[in-house]
Design an enzyme around this catalytic site. Structure first.
Site, PDB file in Angstrom:
ATOM      1  N   THR A  59       0.829  -1.206   0.000  1.00  0.00           N
ATOM      2  CA  THR A  59       0.000   0.000   0.000  1.00  0.00           C
ATOM      3  C   THR A  59       0.865   1.259   0.000  1.00  0.00           C
ATOM      4  OG1 THR A  59      -0.087  -0.470   2.352  1.00  0.00           O
ATOM      5  CG2 THR A  59      -2.100  -0.845   1.105  1.00  0.00           C
ATOM      6  N   CYS A  61      -7.331   1.648   8.951  1.00  0.00           N
ATOM      7  CA  CYS A  61      -5.923   1.248   8.976  1.00  0.00           C
ATOM      8  C   CYS A  61      -5.227   1.690  10.260  1.00  0.00           C
ATOM      9  CB  CYS A  61      -5.233   1.896   7.783  1.00  0.00           C
ATOM     10  SG  CYS A  61      -3.498   1.501   7.697  1.00  0.00           S
ATOM     11  N   PHE A 113      -7.992   5.010   3.922  1.00  0.00           N
ATOM     12  CA  PHE A 113      -7.552   4.150   5.020  1.00  0.00           C
ATOM     13  C   PHE A 113      -8.713   3.373   5.645  1.00  0.00           C
ATOM     14  CE2 PHE A 113      -4.176   7.391   4.833  1.00  0.00           C
ATOM     15  CZ  PHE A 113      -3.090   6.548   4.695  1.00  0.00           C
TER      16      PHE A 113
HETATM   17  C1  HEM Z   1      -0.652   4.221   2.142  1.00  0.00           C
HETATM   18  C2  HEM Z   1      -0.563   3.163   2.906  1.00  0.00           C
HETATM   19  C3  HEM Z   1      -1.732   2.379   3.427  1.00  0.00           C
HETATM   20  C4  HEM Z   1      -3.029   2.323   2.995  1.00  0.00           C
HETATM   21  C5  HEM Z   1      -3.647   3.075   1.817  1.00  0.00           C
HETATM   22  C6  HEM Z   1      -3.737   1.415   3.859  1.00  0.00           C
HETATM   23  C7  HEM Z   1      -5.083   1.119   3.746  1.00  0.00           C
HETATM   24  C8  HEM Z   1      -5.762   0.307   4.624  1.00  0.00           C
HETATM   25  C9  HEM Z   1      -7.176   0.057   4.565  1.00  0.00           C
HETATM   26  C10 HEM Z   1      -8.138   0.638   3.532  1.00  0.00           C
HETATM   27  C11 HEM Z   1      -7.497  -0.757   5.592  1.00  0.00           C
HETATM   28  C12 HEM Z   1      -8.883  -1.289   5.940  1.00  0.00           C
HETATM   29  C13 HEM Z   1      -9.077  -2.599   5.243  1.00  0.00           C
HETATM   30  C14 HEM Z   1     -10.466  -3.160   5.400  1.00  0.00           C
HETATM   31  O1  HEM Z   1     -11.377  -2.492   5.884  1.00  0.00           O
HETATM   32  O2  HEM Z   1     -10.621  -4.311   4.998  1.00  0.00           O
HETATM   33  C15 HEM Z   1      -6.266  -1.062   6.292  1.00  0.00           C
HETATM   34  C16 HEM Z   1      -6.179  -1.874   7.400  1.00  0.00           C
HETATM   35  C17 HEM Z   1      -4.987  -2.223   7.996  1.00  0.00           C
HETATM   36  N1  HEM Z   1      -3.749  -1.706   7.712  1.00  0.00           N
HETATM   37 FE1  HEM Z   1      -3.304  -0.333   6.337  1.00  0.00          FE
HETATM   38  N2  HEM Z   1      -2.855   0.921   4.784  1.00  0.00           N
HETATM   39  C18 HEM Z   1      -1.625   1.486   4.566  1.00  0.00           C
HETATM   40  C19 HEM Z   1      -0.472   1.269   5.286  1.00  0.00           C
HETATM   41  C20 HEM Z   1      -0.347   0.407   6.347  1.00  0.00           C
HETATM   42  C21 HEM Z   1       0.850   0.191   7.109  1.00  0.00           C
HETATM   43  C22 HEM Z   1       2.179   0.907   6.865  1.00  0.00           C
HETATM   44  C23 HEM Z   1       0.563  -0.758   8.047  1.00  0.00           C
HETATM   45  C24 HEM Z   1       1.458  -1.342   9.107  1.00  0.00           C
HETATM   46  C25 HEM Z   1       2.511  -0.759   9.592  1.00  0.00           C
HETATM   47  C26 HEM Z   1      -0.826  -1.134   7.877  1.00  0.00           C
HETATM   48  C27 HEM Z   1      -1.489  -2.082   8.625  1.00  0.00           C
HETATM   49  C28 HEM Z   1      -2.843  -2.320   8.548  1.00  0.00           C
HETATM   50  C29 HEM Z   1      -3.536  -3.277   9.404  1.00  0.00           C
HETATM   51  C30 HEM Z   1      -2.894  -4.168  10.467  1.00  0.00           C
HETATM   52  C31 HEM Z   1      -4.885  -3.204   9.062  1.00  0.00           C
HETATM   53  C32 HEM Z   1      -6.030  -3.949   9.714  1.00  0.00           C
HETATM   54  C33 HEM Z   1      -6.563  -3.053  10.835  1.00  0.00           C
HETATM   55  C34 HEM Z   1      -7.807  -3.588  11.541  1.00  0.00           C
HETATM   56  O3  HEM Z   1      -8.645  -4.207  10.909  1.00  0.00           O
HETATM   57  O4  HEM Z   1      -7.915  -3.295  12.739  1.00  0.00           O
HETATM   58  N3  HEM Z   1      -1.348  -0.395   6.828  1.00  0.00           N
HETATM   59  N4  HEM Z   1      -5.231  -0.388   5.679  1.00  0.00           N
END
Ligand code: HEM
Ligand SMILES: Cc1cc2nc3c(=O)[nH]c(=O)nc-3n(C[C@H](O)[C@H](O)[C@H](O)COP(=O)(O)O)c2cc1C
Length: 716
Positions: free
Chosen positions: A274, A411, A404
């Site tokens: 991402t 996220c 996010f």
């Molecule tokens: C530009 C960078 C990023 C974008 C656009 C992004 C986007 C997202 C999105 C849209 C979700 C929700 C997914 C869903 O509802 O199914 C998500 C969840 C998550 N992201 Fe990111 N993410 C990014 C970077 C990161 C980074 C750097 C990490 C870790 C260091 C991370 C860890 C996670 C985790 C663990 C979840 C699950 C959270 C939960 O359900 O409680 N993401 N991300």
């Protein structure tokens, strides 16, 4: 009509017998195909997919409803559920599973704005590897931008996550772990739930099992090695240490080794593609928009300077407002996780007419949402970072920008991603000219995320940037944004008026600020008590005054304020005689629920007859939280004094300066500034332009300043 459309009035594209809409959506371009259909059919339509109808929503009004967590939650059907064979953690769990709640509660603190400071040196370490690689290229070498950004984000999460170096800049391809992970993701994505699929994909699925065993073994070894080394958080401040040591406050339990292993894998999966896609799209948009590139570079030069030997500090990274705008705009145009699955908690109707059943899968299409002209204007399809100027961002409807995700399932790594991306982009712009030698035409590659495909540029070190040694003997007094504060030497006389200072805080920011109020209150002679909001739920005093500082978390109260918040929202007890003032710690990245908790506490206390002695203050963790707090608290004391009829020393406790200053250098020796050709100027006008908004203290200051040019000096 409606007899042919079981989900009437939700429109749908034409279906084919047996396969429904399976062929309307290409397996290598589902997101772009869905966007195309949205352009034809509008902000809601449905697709007849194997096993279930899929409803695609992208109009801002309907997305607003889908984001209501009382009605909709994350859905893990499809790819996420299939991914559980590799890891079953935060990202792939349903909200009611302990595999979500336990790691969520334990790890939240490690993703706060403050926690980012601990990761900064590790992020810098990897960003330096990227720019060093680029510095050593020959003039005719090409850079595969997406490949190098993937190397950067993978190595960063490896190091910040569990102290492991994938060393992607020191090898031709990627580490075998990455190959195993990418193959696993591709197989998960390729499966579509069709009959005989397991049989037809036999070979691929056998490879997937092998890859998963390899990933598990490698991460298990890292965890064992860490446990055996006995290194604590102080020695290794990474996510693995926090996962080993952390206790879920709600269940009182720790994570077991399987959970830790799965979290490590999920952070790698969720946290690298991402962010690398974001950096690649941002680089693409910069080379195609030279005027934006020039403005971004000007900001970098003014904040980081042109001395390449000076390593960017954490505070400098936070000052790069325009770079943040560039990155947000790239995420608007191409959100790298563009399709987010949701499900209704009960059968419900949205938009007053569209029935969504519990069993339906709903896709919130962020890319289509982000191109809505009613929100972003006629230039919605053009790259323009002014869409995220402070003013424009404040005016956005709450759920118009969703790269996010949403609510408590949004996220967890968003601040991590932004910190890493701002740092990297700034270091690249500080050092290199970016050359679009092939006139690259954007082609979007889709897997679980989206990124530019085949994006190659050339880079050349900037000529205007030189490594400069600091001027000998030049004393640099200012540290990162922290001006030296005079030390209070003498407390005011003790009048003993009660002052209750309450905080709602998970990660310590609000608690720190509350402690500052308490200390200053003592110095001003109050009899102070400092406590959590929950300690005083249903029990606010009418003698003296109450100062409240609270954060918000995904629109609800911090753990030590939940009881107070529920009480204050539901009680109809009179608050007559309660003299209060509230300061909120928030973050505008959570636009829909920005400052929700402090705002509602303030409004409720006022509505119940309490006396708001000083207008509520707001601090934004993405901007200048401390500055906002100082502005609010400096006006708090005169307000308390008026309300309590006290005679407080107008300037606070008597203070003596902590430092004495000597003017250097002595007459006759030119100062370094004069030696470098600086000229002294007279300030002719210096006026504040911000007005205080009624009911709210806004700490931002905008000043109109005019200088008189000395004789013989003209403006350049
Ligand atoms: C530009 C960078 C990023 C974008 C656009 C992004 C986007 C997202 C999105 C849209 C979700 C929700 C997914 C869903 O509802 O199914 C998500 C969840 C998550 N992201 Fe990111 N993410 C990014 C970077 C990161 C980074 C750097 C990490 C870790 C260091 C991370 C860890 C996670 C985790 C663990 C979840 C699950 C959270 C939960 O359900 O409680 N993401 N991300
Ligand atoms: C997971 C998470 C969710 C957040 N949700 C909100 C929110 O809904 N509204 C808001 O204004 N700030 C939100 N914030 C920002 C925090 O309120 C802000 O960083 C605050 O300073 C934290 O205070 P604390 O350190 O005292 O807990 C969120 C921060 C995190 C890490």
């Amino acid at each position: 009509m409606s007899s042919h459309n079981p989900l009437h009035p939700i429109p749908h594209p034409p279906r084919k017998p047996f396969v429904g809409n399976l062929l309307s959506i290409g397996s290598d371009s589902p997101v772009l195909d869905m966007w195309k259909i949205a352009q034809e059919l509008g902000g809601i339509y449905w697709l007849d997919m194997p096993g279930m109808p899929v409803i695609v929503v992208s109009s801002p009004e309907l997305v607003d409803e889908i984001c209501d967590e009382k009605r909709f939650d994350k859905s893990t059907r499809g790819a996420l559920r299939r991914l559980r064979a590799a890891s079953h953690g935060l990202f792939t769990s349903d909200t009611d599973e302990p595999t979500w709640s336990k790691p969520h509660n334990i790890l939240l603190a490690n993703f706060s704005q403050r926690a980012m400071q601990a990761y900064h040196p590790m992020m810098l370490d990897i960003a330096e590897q990227l720019v060093t690689k680029w510095e050593r290229l020959n003039f005719d070498d090409e850079v595969d931008v997406t490949r190098d950004m993937t190397a950067l984000t993978l190595d960063t999460i490896g190091l910040c996550g569990f102290g492991y170096r994938f060393n992607s800049f020191y090898r031709e391809g990627f580490h075998p772990f990455v190959d195993a992970m990418v193959r696993t993701l591709e197989t998960v994505q390729d499966r579509r739930g069709l009959p005989l699929e397991e049989f037809m994909m036999k070979k691929q699925l056998a490879q997937q099992r092998k890859d998963i065993r390899f990933m598990h073994k490698m991460v298990e070894n890292i965890i064992r090695e860490r446990r055996e080394s006995g290194a604590d958080i102080a020695a290794k401040p990474d996510l693995l240490s926090y996962m080993i040591a952390g206790v879920d406050k709600k269940s009182g339990e720790k994570l077991d080794d399987k959970m830790i292993r799965d979290e490590c894998i999920e952070f790698l999966i969720a946290g690298h593609e991402t962010t690398s896609g974001l950096l690649s799209f941002a680089t693409y948009f910069l080379i195609k928009n030279p005027h934006v590139l020039a403005e971004a570079r000007a900001e970098v030069d003014s904040v980081l300077g042109t001395d390449l030997s000076a390593r960017p500090t954490y505070a400098q990274v936070n000052r790069l407002q325009y770079i943040q705008q560039v990155l947000k705009e790239a995420l608007r145009m191409y959100p790298t996780a563009p399709a987010i699955s949701k499900r209704a908690l009960e059968d419900t109707v949205i938009g007053g007419q569209y029935t969504i059943k519990k069993k339906n899968m709903v896709i919130m299409h962020a890319l289509a949402l982000h191109r809505d002209k009613t929100v972003w204007g006629e230039d919605a399809n053009e790259f323009n970072p002014e869409h995220f100027s402070r003013e424009a961002e404040r005016a956005l409807p709450p759920n118009a920008f969703k790269p996010f995700g949403n609510g408590q399932r949004a996220c967890i790594g968003r601040q991590f991603a932004m910190q890493e991306a701002v740092l990297t982009l700034a270091m690249v712009l500080q050092r290199f000219e970016l050359i679009d030698h092939d006139d690259y035409q954007l082609k979007v590659k889709e897997a679980l995320t989206i990124k530019p495909e085949g994006f190659r540029i050339k880079v050349k070190p900037r000529e205007t940037v030189r490594s400069r040694a600091p001027v000998a003997g030049q004393a640099v007094a200012a540290t990162d944004g922290a001006a030296a504060q005079p030390a209070a030497s003498t407390a005011a006389s003790k009048h003993g008026t009660p002052l209750l200072v309450l905080h709602g805080s998970n990660l310590g920011t609000a608690e720190d600020l509350a402690r500052q109020i308490a200390e200053e209150g003592e110095q001003r002679g109050f009899a102070v008590e400092l406590a959590s909001l929950d300690d005083f739920a249903g029990n606010l005093p009418t003698s003296g005054a109450v100062a409240i500082v609270s954060a918000s978390y995904n629109g609800v109260a911090p753990d030590n304020a939940a009881g107070f918040w529920n009480w204050v929202k539901s009680t109809d007890a009179s608050m007559a005689g309660v003299r209060f003032s509230v300061f909120g710690c928030g973050n505008r990245d959570w636009a829909a629920t920005y400052q929700v908790v402090p705002r509602s506490i303030d409004e409720r206390l006022d509505a119940l007859g309490g006396e708001r002695v000083h207008a509520r203050g707001e601090g934004d963790a993405r901007e200048d939280m401390d500055g906002a707090f100082q502005a609010w608290s400096s006006a708090l004391w005169p307000a308390f004094a008026r309300a309590l009829k006290l005679k407080l020393d107008a300037d606070g406790p008597r203070t003596e300066p902590l430092f004495a200053f000597d003017i250097v250098p002595p007459a006759g020796v030119p100062s370094p500034a004069v030696a470098q050709g600086f000229t002294k100027l007279e300030v002719a006008v210096n006026e504040e332009l911000q007005n205080e908004v009624e009911g709210l203290v806004d700490a931002r200051s905008t000043r109109h300043i005019e200088f008189l040019l000395p004789e013989g000096v003209s403006y350049r």
